[in-house]
Design an enzyme around this catalytic site. Structure first.
Site, PDB file in Angstrom:
ATOM      1  N   HIS A 103       0.937  -1.096  -0.035  1.00  0.00           N
ATOM      2  CA  HIS A 103       0.118  -0.075   0.146  1.00  0.00           C
ATOM      3  C   HIS A 103       0.898   1.262  -0.090  1.00  0.00           C
ATOM      4  O   HIS A 103       1.823   1.335   0.500  1.00  0.00           O
ATOM      5  CB  HIS A 103      -0.850   0.136   1.458  1.00  0.00           C
ATOM      6  CG  HIS A 103      -1.723  -1.000   1.695  1.00  0.00           C
ATOM      7  ND1 HIS A 103      -1.432  -2.155   2.217  1.00  0.00           N
ATOM      8  CD2 HIS A 103      -3.058  -1.182   1.451  1.00  0.00           C
ATOM      9  CE1 HIS A 103      -2.590  -2.848   2.378  1.00  0.00           C
ATOM     10  NE2 HIS A 103      -3.574  -2.316   1.823  1.00  0.00           N
ATOM     11  N   ASP A 106       2.332   1.978   3.329  1.00  0.00           N
ATOM     12  CA  ASP A 106       3.345   0.927   3.912  1.00  0.00           C
ATOM     13  C   ASP A 106       4.830   1.569   3.612  1.00  0.00           C
ATOM     14  O   ASP A 106       5.701   1.219   4.617  1.00  0.00           O
ATOM     15  CB  ASP A 106       3.202  -0.371   3.310  1.00  0.00           C
ATOM     16  CG  ASP A 106       1.749  -0.819   3.412  1.00  0.00           C
ATOM     17  OD1 ASP A 106       1.029  -0.660   4.176  1.00  0.00           O
ATOM     18  OD2 ASP A 106       1.623  -1.953   2.714  1.00  0.00           O
TER      19      ASP A 106
HETATM   20  C1  XLS Z   1      -7.684  -6.757   4.808  1.00  0.00           C
HETATM   21  C2  XLS Z   1      -7.177  -6.881   3.186  1.00  0.00           C
HETATM   22  C3  XLS Z   1      -6.012  -5.859   2.841  1.00  0.00           C
HETATM   23  C4  XLS Z   1      -5.902  -5.816   1.221  1.00  0.00           C
HETATM   24  C5  XLS Z   1      -5.106  -4.578   0.709  1.00  0.00           C
HETATM   25  O1  XLS Z   1      -8.428  -7.399   5.240  1.00  0.00           O
HETATM   26  O2  XLS Z   1      -6.914  -8.213   2.957  1.00  0.00           O
HETATM   27  O3  XLS Z   1      -4.680  -6.407   3.544  1.00  0.00           O
HETATM   28  O4  XLS Z   1      -5.384  -7.119   0.711  1.00  0.00           O
HETATM   29  O5  XLS Z   1      -5.648  -3.207   1.058  1.00  0.00           O
END
Ligand code: XLS
Ligand code: NI
Ligand code: NI
Length: 439
Positions: A103, A106
């Protein structure tokens, strides 16, 4: 670029050593160059390590503070972002995976304003690009975090205030630009806060239109900048909100159809989200293929006794094999892959624990590919299902599907004395074939 940390110094690159090895830091099944059904295991799985669980999360939970003490967790700002980047790429290389995912938030030095967010992301763009060039690790998908910042507590695009929508547009525009620049193969939307906590304050119809508008704008932008990757929605039924609009694969398909986006957007199916929706993972995968929107997988699992997204490393051979069976049978991944959206438990505090988690999951998936391929080559599962529907290839079946009216079918059935002849579904026999394929 300076190397900030040697956090993984004690771990040697992970190699395949075969099922009998006693080395816990080696692969037993994931022999990435082994060819199965004409394709290398690595190309079947296209595995990716995610940034957020392994490098951002410090082990905090709602009851307690972080437990991990990774060196970069005690740093701040750009220094933290740089140290985390070094450690993350060291990890990708030592594990030997071809892809990673992240993200926007991140990777960057934390920002307080939107302007700062964009500036900090620009700083990281060069650094990530350099790391990718240096290591050969590629980007499976990029995404924007539209759920952590308090400005999104009431939703990003589905927020009651258009200002939140506009902030989300800033993030998605720049995250898409960066994904394009880094040659990412997909762009993901997980609607973290796109849902509601109570209907007492929520206008569902309006929020769905906002969500549809946002996605349509992103699709337009994709074409404008010439991004050739796949746009993906990641379904999830609840958590963090009580209800999320992208509930499951079928719901997403209905949503895409309504806003005319069914040929533009596919799904990123996550195992634990399938479970939370009351489905099995193979149900979600088979449905995605049936509807023509299969894209990618977030590989993880829940805990059978917990009702939330525990994001554990996926290691259930039966479920993995059933899932891989559908993926392989339908031709496998194109732009998608297996993203380890999974985290070690908060008591697994050592660097090596990150390796154990990923090694186990890669092995479990590799084993699943091998088992699924043997089921396909064996052919009995498929032949049974084909035979089960054979009647639809008969004159009656074709006439019903393509030509007749309801009254004509009814009249013919009475005239010819048509009667259904039940046949065994042989579920136990088929389950035994599945179990026997896992070696
Ligand atoms: C959360 C999601 C997240 C997505 C990306 O539950 O799995 O990690 O994969 O935003
Ligand atoms: Ni996910
Ligand atoms: Ni999840």
């Amino acid at each position: 670029m300076t190397q900030h940390t040697d956090y993984f110094a004690s771990i040697k690159p992970i190699r395949f050593e075969g099922p009998d090895t006693e080395n816990p830091l080696a692969f037993r099944w994931y022999d990435k160059d082994r060819v199965i059904m004409g394709k290398r295991l690595e190309d079947h799985l296209r595995p990716a390590v995610c940034y957020w669980h392994s490098f951002c999360w410090n082990g905090f939970d709602v009851f307690g503070d972080g437990t991990f003490n990774r060196p970069w967790h005690s740093l701040s700002g750009q220094e933290m972002a740089d140290a985390k980047l070094d450690a993350a790429f060291d990890f990708f290389v030592k594990l030997g995976v071809p892809y990673f995912t992240f993200h926007d938030v991140d990777v960057i030095a934390p920002a307080t304003t939107m302007k700062e967010h964009v500036e900090n992301l620009a700083v990281m763009a060069d650094k990530i690009e350099a790391k990718m060039a240096q290591t050969g690790v590629k980007l499976l998908w990029g995404t924007a975090n539209l759920f952590s910042n308090p400005r999104y507590m009431g939703g990003a695009s589905t927020n009651p205030d258009p200002e939140a929508f506009a902030c989300a547009a800033v993030q998605v525009r720049h995250a898409m630009d960066l994904t394009l620049r880094l040659k990412g193969q997909n762009y993901v939307f997980w609607g973290g806060r796109e849902g509601y906590d109570t209907l007492l304050n929520t206008q569902i119809g309006r929020e769905l239109d906002q969500l549809g508008r946002f996605l349509a704008l992103a699709v337009d932008y994709k074409h404008k900048i010439g991004f050739k990757g796949t746009m993906l929605i990641e379904p999830k039924p609840h958590e963090p909100t009580k209800h999320q609009y992208d509930r499951d694969v079928s719901t997403v398909y209905g949503f895409l159809k309504r806003y005319g986006l069914e040929n533009e957007v596919k799904v990123n199916v996550e195992t634990n989200h399938a479970t939370l929706a009351g489905h099995s993972m193979d149900h979600e995968i088979a449905t995605a293929f049936a509807l023509g929107i299969f894209g990618s997988v977030d590989a993880n699992r829940g805990d059978p006794q917990n009702g939330w997204d525990t994001d554990q490393f996926w290691n259930d051979p039966l479920e993995i094999t059933r899932t891989m069976y559908h993926i392989l049978k339908n031709g496998g991944f194109t732009t998608g892959g297996m993203n380890f959206d999974a985290k070690v438990r908060r008591q697994s505090i050592d660097a090596e624990d990150l390796f154990h988690g990923h090694i186990g999951a890669l092995d479990a998936l590799a084993r699943g590919v091998i088992a699924a391929a043997s089921l396909i080559e064996d052919g009995r599962l498929d032949a049974f299902a084909e035979e089960r529907y054979a009647g639809w290839k008969s004159e009656l079946g074709r006439w019903i599907m393509n030509e007749s009216g309801l009254d004509e079918i009814a009249e013919r059935a009475l005239r010819e004395g048509v009667e259904a002849k039940p046949k065994s579904g042989r579920q136990e026999y088929l389950e035994n074939l599945l179990s026997a394929a896992i070696r």
